[in-house]
Design a protein around this motif. Sequence first.
Motif: not given
Length: 528
Positions: A47, A215-216, A218-219, A358, A226, A319, A323, A49
């Motif tokens: 996803p 990461y996912e 949080t997105a 997205f 979060e 993040q 990433r 961010i």
Amino acid sequence: MAGRSRNTPDQQPSETEGLLPADYDLADLYGAQSGDEDPDDTAVLIPPIALPEDAELAAAALAVPLISQVVALARWIAPHREVDEHGDLGEEDRVRAARMLGAQDPDEDDVVEAMRAWALACDLDLVETGTTDEGAHVAIPGPDLDAVEAGEPAAVLGLWFEAAELVRELAAEAESVDPEVVEGSADDDSEGLAEVEDAREQAAEILDEALHVLYEATAFAEPGAETVPLGVLAALLVVPDGQEPDEEMLGEITDLMVVLDPMLGDLAELGLLEHRPIDPDLFEEGEGAEAAEPVDTDRPLTDEDAARFGTVRLTPLGQYAVREWLLADGYDAPLIGDLADQDGPALLRSLAENGQLFAEPELKAWAAARAPQDAARELLAGARGHDAQSPVRRYYCALGLNEIGADASPAVLEAVDDPELGGLAREWLRARGADVAAAEREVALWRVVDSMAAVMLITAGEGGRLQSLVADLPVTDNPASYFGEVWRVPHPMTVEVLEAVGELHLDRKVAKEARRAAVKARSLRAQG
């Protein structure tokens, strides 16, 4: 990655058993974290961010205590300071360094912490060591110190990211070390060292997968939500998608929580995470006034109960780092706004190809950068066509018009008589109270087929969205008459839409008529 079952390292302590009570419903720990997303809607891409500007990230990096200590030590040694042949400070300078970093009366622990920062400064080349022509061993500030102190984003983020990579590696290494091998006859125990190396690789893989899941999570999380319970994070790594954890899985979750906890703590020290560790009293069985109150397994977990099992939240710096690691591993990890420079047709083509995760945030960012009516006209221009992806482009066009809002109305009004966009335009305008006539029957039916085709293409027929559309079809008591009109609709996916209705509609009579209509539509298509 989420849903992958794994075995935890063999050297886990036996006291971990029972940390996560076997009779706890994992939903108590999950809370809102599990969400309502269809797994098939989240498995295609990482996803997107939204990251802060580099300057903001750099300021956050410089505010990390360990980084600020590294920078302070590099400036403190200017123009140079004597070190031994190994690049270490002498005893007196170690105490001075600890005092410079804030310890008023440094003790042994303060000195150890100062030397830990010194080692990192040397590893990052913010402190360089060498030998003078006279043979003296000295340390001098590295060439990037001035840029880092000035807060130049590229220099600061480069320094911080290198530190993050070191800490990530060391965290996995520390988790996998077996004291009996390290402190014993390590030189003669090649088998034991191989086991340690295997454990290190396994710990590194566990940590990387946990960071990917965070990461996912949080997105997808709503702002302010979060934070992930450590039990949820471990469960996402252990329990396959769509399954409920059995007793064996609960044991694996418990072990994995204990493996992850110290590694996450190491990363938190560098600002990648906000981490509340597992309450050590959960391992204690002591009695008396100071013994921790046990968690009551006969009631649902409260927020405080869940927090005692540990929590973690990926920061914006985290993040940024994750990433970069995902990109290095070959993943597509988009940022919201990546498509902002494209025109409307190119934007819709990109979203139609891979925008399931997205589209809405990307459309919002794209529309915000343009005058409303210009943006609306670009989207409508990109929505035309009879190719295989055109229904999806029209679907995202409608979403984009929604993001623009009422300011798009004059541009949409221009499309009410367009043979491909008229149904969409009239539907959109009437939903906002505009005095516009409803689409004629033929146009309205084309719009129904187009809308269903878009959902079929986006979801690959999975999930409940297509089922809901099928159930809501305006079929009267005479489905033969309704589908007698639909099979003649000159849309490139009329056959596929009718076949889907025949398969999914719960009314057997309606489904039968849809299948009959699909046969006729296929025959019509064959005739050209």
